[in-house]
Design a protein around this motif. Structure first.
Motif, PDB file in Angstrom:
ATOM      1  N   GLY A   1       0.831  -1.203   0.000  1.00  0.00           N
ATOM      2  CA  GLY A   1       0.000   0.000   0.000  1.00  0.00           C
ATOM      3  C   GLY A   1       0.866   1.255   0.000  1.00  0.00           C
ATOM      4  O   GLY A   1       1.860   1.330   0.706  1.00  0.00           O
TER       5      GLY A   1
ATOM      6  N   ASP B   1      -8.168  -4.324   2.380  1.00  0.00           N
ATOM      7  CA  ASP B   1      -7.348  -3.117   2.475  1.00  0.00           C
ATOM      8  C   ASP B   1      -7.450  -2.297   1.188  1.00  0.00           C
ATOM      9  O   ASP B   1      -7.720  -2.837   0.105  1.00  0.00           O
ATOM     10  CB  ASP B   1      -5.884  -3.496   2.762  1.00  0.00           C
ATOM     11  N   ILE B   2      -7.186  -1.014   1.343  1.00  0.00           N
ATOM     12  CA  ILE B   2      -7.306  -0.086   0.210  1.00  0.00           C
ATOM     13  C   ILE B   2      -6.477  -0.535  -0.992  1.00  0.00           C
ATOM     14  O   ILE B   2      -6.935  -0.455  -2.144  1.00  0.00           O
ATOM     15  CB  ILE B   2      -6.873   1.342   0.659  1.00  0.00           C
ATOM     16  N   ASP B   3      -5.261  -1.029  -0.714  1.00  0.00           N
ATOM     17  CA  ASP B   3      -4.405  -1.420  -1.853  1.00  0.00           C
ATOM     18  C   ASP B   3      -4.968  -2.608  -2.617  1.00  0.00           C
ATOM     19  O   ASP B   3      -4.526  -2.896  -3.726  1.00  0.00           O
ATOM     20  CB  ASP B   3      -2.952  -1.678  -1.405  1.00  0.00           C
TER      21      ASP B   3
ATOM     22  N   LEU C   1      -7.190  -1.915   7.552  1.00  0.00           N
ATOM     23  CA  LEU C   1      -6.777  -0.777   8.379  1.00  0.00           C
ATOM     24  C   LEU C   1      -7.932   0.185   8.673  1.00  0.00           C
ATOM     25  O   LEU C   1      -8.136   0.604   9.814  1.00  0.00           O
ATOM     26  CB  LEU C   1      -5.638  -0.047   7.636  1.00  0.00           C
TER      27      LEU C   1
ATOM     28  N   MET D   1       0.878  -4.245  11.992  1.00  0.00           N
ATOM     29  CA  MET D   1       0.191  -4.066  10.703  1.00  0.00           C
ATOM     30  C   MET D   1      -0.282  -5.382  10.093  1.00  0.00           C
ATOM     31  O   MET D   1      -0.857  -5.402   9.012  1.00  0.00           O
ATOM     32  CB  MET D   1       1.129  -3.353   9.710  1.00  0.00           C
TER      33      MET D   1
ATOM     34  N   HIS E   1       1.794  -7.961   9.324  1.00  0.00           N
ATOM     35  CA  HIS E   1       2.776  -8.451   8.353  1.00  0.00           C
ATOM     36  C   HIS E   1       3.996  -9.039   9.056  1.00  0.00           C
ATOM     37  O   HIS E   1       4.641  -8.354   9.858  1.00  0.00           O
ATOM     38  CB  HIS E   1       3.239  -7.314   7.435  1.00  0.00           C
TER      39      HIS E   1
ATOM     40  N   HIS F   1       4.257  -7.520  -2.514  1.00  0.00           N
ATOM     41  CA  HIS F   1       3.733  -6.568  -1.515  1.00  0.00           C
ATOM     42  C   HIS F   1       4.900  -5.963  -0.716  1.00  0.00           C
ATOM     43  O   HIS F   1       4.935  -5.998   0.513  1.00  0.00           O
ATOM     44  CB  HIS F   1       2.725  -7.276  -0.591  1.00  0.00           C
TER      45      HIS F   1
HETATM   46  C1  MLT Z   1      -1.418  -3.199   4.585  1.00  0.00           C
HETATM   47  O1  MLT Z   1      -1.097  -4.098   3.821  1.00  0.00           O
HETATM   48  O2  MLT Z   1      -0.995  -3.175   5.751  1.00  0.00           O
HETATM   49  C2  MLT Z   1      -2.370  -2.176   4.113  1.00  0.00           C
HETATM   50  O3  MLT Z   1      -2.382  -2.146   2.722  1.00  0.00           O
HETATM   51  C3  MLT Z   1      -2.173  -0.859   4.721  1.00  0.00           C
HETATM   52  C4  MLT Z   1      -2.953   0.206   4.048  1.00  0.00           C
HETATM   53  O4  MLT Z   1      -4.133   0.018   3.722  1.00  0.00           O
HETATM   54  O5  MLT Z   1      -2.373   1.275   3.815  1.00  0.00           O
END
Ligand code: MLT
Ligand code: MN
Length: 342
Positions: free
Chosen positions: A43, A124-126, A202, A281, A283, A308
């Motif tokens: 992201g 998530d947005i991405d 998020l 986060m 990850h 990613h």
């Molecule tokens: C993530 O992978 O942690 C998210 O894409 C974070 C985000 O939405 O910016």
């Protein structure tokens, strides 16, 4: 031609030495599944719009060792005519323009696309914002877990995808799903979704709840195979931990595309880029005793590729020691346009 891209363009079974490994004939059977990484960054992308860190800065300066990357997405096809998009990134319009396989057919109707279906691994947005790019009255299938479909339904902006022509199908965990177009015609790709350690998107986090309100189905990994289940790749762009059951599931895979967000858990904090560690986060990081390189080390996987990648990760610099270390451990760092023939 770039040596690495050339290597990845070959059928996996033909390029990777198998000396010392017991490999079944089925693993080397050609199924013809074609994968392409159209977005290899996390992201924010790389460079990120507001980032003045050395990596983003040098990516803007056209440093050939630190190359720009768009946000997280791959495509797959069994016939190179009809494609499945795995995650729809905010960079999707650019990705389609830069990917000839995704252009409308010049012999087709005035409005057409090779993209027949979209599969989402989280909300998530991405991974979902690119759905808004697919709004021009185009029939499509969207596959996701109930939790992720609910997030789309709860956000009225996604109503722009007219439910009369864009159909949604819930992915049931641990069950093979044959992907189809909106007319129910199989695309020759079977996926199996499975829960991986992770968290809710998020923007959906609720700090008053345990795990921020996360529940099963918020983050999934996917097994991607031919219609008979052969030649499996695993796509896991977000994952908080690698446990024994995940290792057992992936063991024997042709290819693993795995969460490469951070190199070190505290790298964003140490660089002054943000207050969160990777674990916060959702990850896992590449390095360290509890990192992904160590976790996957004993597992039989033909090709291991990090996807990613966050703009804070030093492996983005092809000359870095961190890049050298993960390559020595048998990993590649994905770049946009990388192709994998299964
Ligand atoms: C993530 O992978 O942690 C998210 O894409 C974070 C985000 O939405 O910016
Ligand atoms: Mn992400």
């Amino acid at each position: 031609m770039n040596r690495r891209l050339f290597f990845l363009n070959q059928p996996l079974g033909a390029t990777k030495p198998t000396v010392g490994k017991v490999v079944s004939a089925v693993r080397f059977q050609m199924s013809g599944i074609f994968l392409k990484i159209i977005g290899s960054a996390a992201g924010g992308g790389f460079p990120q719009w507001n980032c003045n860190y050395y990596l983003s800065r040098q990516a803007r300066e056209q440093n050939r060792d630190i190359t720009p990357r768009t946000q997280s997405s791959i495509i797959a096809s069994a016939d190179k005519k009809r494609f499945v998009l795995f995650n729809a990134s905010p960079d999707l319009r650019q990705q389609i323009n830069e990917t000839p396989e995704l252009h409308p057919s010049t012999s087709g109707p005035l409005r057409n696309t090779p993209i027949a279906a979209v599969v989402l691994t989280n909300a998530d947005i991405d991974h979902i914002a690119g759905l808004l790019n697919l709004r021009e009255r185009q029939p499509l299938m969207i596959y996701a877990t109930r939790r992720v479909l609910q997030t789309l339904d709860d956000n009225p902006v996604f109503r722009v995808l007219d439910s009369a022509i864009v159909k949604k199908q819930e992915l049931v965990l641990d069950k093979a799903t044959q992907l189809c177009n909106v007319d129910g015609i199989p695309l020759g790709i079977t996926i199996e979704a499975f829960a991986v350690p992770g968290k809710i998107a998020l923007f959906m986090e609720d700090v008053s709840k345990p795990d921020f309100g996360s529940a099963e189905g918020d983050t999934i990994g996917l097994k991607i195979a031919g219609s008979g289940g052969e030649a499996a790749a695993f796509y896991i762009p977000g994952c908080a931990a690698v446990d024994e059951s995940l290792k057992a599931r992936v063991n024997g895979a042709r290819c693993l595309l795995f969460d490469g967000t951070l190199y070190r858990d505290d790298e964003m904090i140490a660089a002054g880029l943000g207050p969160k560690a990777g674990k916060r986060m959702g990850h896992i990081s590449m390095s360290g005793a509890d990192g992904s390189v160590a976790a996957w080390a004993g597992v039989d996987i033909e090709r291991k590729i990090f996807v990613h990648i966050n703009n804070s990760n030093p492996v983005l610099d092809a000359r870095s020691n961190e890049r050298k270390k993960i390559e020595e451990a048998g990993w590649d760092v994905a770049g946009d346009g990388m192709e994998i023939n299964l």
